[in-house]
Design an enzyme around this catalytic site. Structure first.
Site: not given
Ligand code: GDP
Ligand code: MG
Length: 153
Positions: A115, A12, A118, A52, A129
Protein backbone atom coordinates in the site's frame (compact mmCIF):
# COMPACT_ATOMS: atom_id res chain seq x y z
CA UNK A 1 -4.03 22.61 16.95
CA UNK A 2 -0.58 24.13 16.45
CA UNK A 3 0.77 25.06 13.01
CA UNK A 4 3.90 23.18 14.13
CA UNK A 5 2.28 19.73 14.44
CA UNK A 6 4.47 17.10 12.78
CA UNK A 7 3.92 13.66 11.29
CA UNK A 8 6.14 10.85 10.06
CA UNK A 9 5.47 9.90 6.44
CA UNK A 10 7.33 7.06 4.73
CA UNK A 11 7.18 6.01 1.10
CA UNK A 12 7.56 2.23 1.27
CA UNK A 13 9.82 0.25 -1.11
CA UNK A 14 7.01 -0.35 -3.64
CA UNK A 15 6.26 3.38 -3.83
CA UNK A 16 9.93 4.11 -4.50
CA UNK A 17 10.27 1.32 -7.11
CA UNK A 18 7.10 2.44 -8.87
CA UNK A 19 8.35 5.99 -9.30
CA UNK A 20 5.79 7.61 -7.01
CA UNK A 21 8.20 9.63 -4.85
CA UNK A 22 7.67 12.90 -6.71
CA UNK A 23 3.89 12.49 -6.91
CA UNK A 24 3.60 11.80 -3.18
CA UNK A 25 5.86 14.68 -2.15
CA UNK A 26 3.92 16.95 -4.51
CA UNK A 27 0.62 16.22 -2.76
CA UNK A 28 1.99 17.17 0.67
CA UNK A 29 3.82 20.20 -0.70
CA UNK A 30 0.89 21.55 -2.66
CA UNK A 31 -1.45 21.17 0.30
CA UNK A 32 0.77 23.69 2.08
CA UNK A 33 2.61 21.45 4.53
CA UNK A 34 6.30 22.03 5.24
CA UNK A 35 9.02 19.43 4.69
CA UNK A 36 11.24 19.17 7.78
CA UNK A 37 13.26 16.03 7.05
CA UNK A 38 13.81 13.62 4.15
CA UNK A 39 16.04 10.61 3.70
CA UNK A 40 16.23 7.76 1.16
CA UNK A 41 17.54 4.75 3.04
CA UNK A 42 17.75 1.00 3.28
CA UNK A 43 16.14 0.03 6.58
CA UNK A 44 17.68 -2.52 8.93
CA UNK A 45 15.56 -5.25 10.46
CA UNK A 46 15.78 -3.90 14.02
CA UNK A 47 14.42 -0.49 12.93
CA UNK A 48 11.58 -2.02 10.88
CA UNK A 49 10.59 -4.29 13.79
CA UNK A 50 10.70 -1.37 16.24
CA UNK A 51 8.61 0.83 13.94
CA UNK A 52 5.91 -1.83 13.67
CA UNK A 53 6.30 -3.30 17.20
CA UNK A 54 2.59 -2.78 18.01
CA UNK A 55 1.79 -5.25 15.19
CA UNK A 56 4.32 -7.91 16.23
CA UNK A 57 1.63 -10.44 17.17
CA UNK A 58 -0.16 -10.15 13.81
CA UNK A 59 0.08 -13.02 11.31
CA UNK A 60 1.30 -10.61 8.61
CA UNK A 61 4.12 -9.14 10.77
CA UNK A 62 7.02 -11.15 9.26
CA UNK A 63 5.85 -10.38 5.72
CA UNK A 64 5.41 -6.72 6.63
CA UNK A 65 8.97 -6.45 7.93
CA UNK A 66 10.36 -8.23 4.84
CA UNK A 67 8.36 -5.80 2.66
CA UNK A 68 9.90 -2.79 4.40
CA UNK A 69 13.39 -4.32 3.98
CA UNK A 70 12.86 -5.12 0.29
CA UNK A 71 14.29 -1.83 -1.02
CA UNK A 72 14.94 1.75 -0.03
CA UNK A 73 12.24 3.82 1.66
CA UNK A 74 11.83 7.59 1.68
CA UNK A 75 11.50 8.72 5.30
CA UNK A 76 10.05 12.19 5.82
CA UNK A 77 8.75 14.58 8.44
CA UNK A 78 5.98 16.96 7.37
CA UNK A 79 4.69 19.85 9.46
CA UNK A 80 1.51 21.90 9.57
CA UNK A 81 -1.79 22.45 11.33
CA UNK A 82 -3.61 19.12 11.60
CA UNK A 83 -0.97 17.34 9.52
CA UNK A 84 -1.37 13.99 11.31
CA UNK A 85 -5.08 13.58 10.59
CA UNK A 86 -4.98 15.35 7.22
CA UNK A 87 -1.95 13.26 6.24
CA UNK A 88 -3.96 10.11 6.95
CA UNK A 89 -6.77 11.46 4.75
CA UNK A 90 -4.35 12.26 1.91
CA UNK A 91 -2.98 8.71 2.22
CA UNK A 92 -6.36 6.92 2.41
CA UNK A 93 -7.56 3.79 4.19
CA UNK A 94 -5.09 1.03 5.10
CA UNK A 95 -6.66 -1.39 2.62
CA UNK A 96 -6.50 0.20 -0.86
CA UNK A 97 -9.72 -1.64 -1.72
CA UNK A 98 -11.39 0.74 0.73
CA UNK A 99 -9.31 3.85 -0.04
CA UNK A 100 -11.27 6.56 -1.83
CA UNK A 101 -10.14 7.62 -5.31
CA UNK A 102 -8.20 10.86 -4.90
CA UNK A 103 -6.22 9.46 -1.99
CA UNK A 104 -2.69 8.16 -2.56
CA UNK A 105 -3.58 4.54 -1.83
CA UNK A 106 -6.90 4.91 -3.65
CA UNK A 107 -5.13 6.15 -6.76
CA UNK A 108 -1.99 3.99 -6.80
CA UNK A 109 -2.40 0.76 -4.82
CA UNK A 110 -4.47 -2.44 -4.88
CA UNK A 111 -3.21 -4.81 -2.16
CA UNK A 112 -3.08 -4.09 1.59
CA UNK A 113 0.39 -5.65 1.70
CA UNK A 114 1.65 -3.26 -1.03
CA UNK A 115 0.00 0.00 0.00
CA UNK A 116 3.03 2.20 -0.85
CA UNK A 117 3.02 4.66 2.05
CA UNK A 118 2.99 4.99 5.84
CA UNK A 119 1.63 7.88 7.90
CA UNK A 120 1.52 8.25 11.69
CA UNK A 121 -1.93 7.65 13.16
CA UNK A 122 -1.82 10.14 16.09
CA UNK A 123 0.23 13.07 17.37
CA UNK A 124 1.77 10.88 20.08
CA UNK A 125 2.81 8.06 17.73
CA UNK A 126 4.13 10.68 15.28
CA UNK A 127 6.46 12.04 17.97
CA UNK A 128 7.70 8.52 18.75
CA UNK A 129 8.22 7.69 15.07
CA UNK A 130 10.02 10.97 14.30
CA UNK A 131 12.41 10.34 17.22
CA UNK A 132 12.98 6.78 15.97
CA UNK A 133 13.65 7.65 12.33
CA UNK A 134 15.37 11.03 12.80
CA UNK A 135 17.23 10.74 16.12
CA UNK A 136 19.48 13.69 15.29
CA UNK A 137 16.46 15.95 14.73
CA UNK A 138 14.85 17.74 11.81
CA UNK A 139 15.50 21.00 9.97
CA UNK A 140 14.21 24.25 11.40
CA UNK A 141 13.81 27.11 8.96
CA UNK A 142 11.37 29.92 8.37
CA UNK A 143 8.87 29.43 5.55
CA UNK A 144 8.13 32.59 3.60
CA UNK A 145 4.69 31.30 2.59
CA UNK A 146 3.28 30.99 6.11
CA UNK A 147 1.09 34.15 5.91
CA UNK A 148 -0.35 32.89 2.62
CA UNK A 149 -1.27 29.52 4.10
CA UNK A 150 -2.31 30.44 7.64
CA UNK A 151 -4.56 33.26 8.79
CA UNK A 152 -2.52 33.26 12.02
CA UNK A 153 1.03 32.13 11.09
P1 GDP B 1 -1.69 1.94 8.46
O1 GDP B 1 -1.49 2.76 9.69
O2 GDP B 1 -2.84 2.42 7.61
O3 GDP B 1 -0.43 1.77 7.64
O4 GDP B 1 -2.14 0.46 8.92
P2 GDP B 1 -1.70 -0.41 10.20
O5 GDP B 1 -0.89 0.40 11.16
O6 GDP B 1 -2.91 -1.10 10.70
O7 GDP B 1 -0.75 -1.52 9.54
C1 GDP B 1 0.55 -1.20 9.15
C2 GDP B 1 0.83 -1.81 7.80
O8 GDP B 1 0.75 -3.24 7.92
C3 GDP B 1 -0.19 -1.49 6.71
O9 GDP B 1 0.05 -0.24 6.09
C4 GDP B 1 0.01 -2.64 5.75
O10 GDP B 1 1.20 -2.44 4.97
C5 GDP B 1 0.27 -3.79 6.71
N1 GDP B 1 -0.96 -4.51 7.00
C6 GDP B 1 -1.97 -4.16 7.84
N2 GDP B 1 -2.94 -5.08 7.85
C7 GDP B 1 -2.53 -6.05 7.00
C8 GDP B 1 -3.10 -7.30 6.57
O11 GDP B 1 -4.20 -7.69 6.97
N3 GDP B 1 -2.36 -8.04 5.67
C9 GDP B 1 -1.15 -7.62 5.21
N4 GDP B 1 -0.51 -8.40 4.33
N5 GDP B 1 -0.59 -6.46 5.58
C10 GDP B 1 -1.28 -5.69 6.47
MG1 MG C 1 -0.41 2.39 11.39
Amino acid sequence: MANTEQTYIMIKPDGVQRGLVGEIIKRFEQKGFTLRALELKMVDRALAEKHYEDLSSKPFFAGLVDYILSGPVVAMVWEGKGVVLTGRKIIGATNPAQSEPGTIRGDYAIDIGRNIIHGSDAVESAQKEIALWFPSGVAHYATALAPWIYEKP
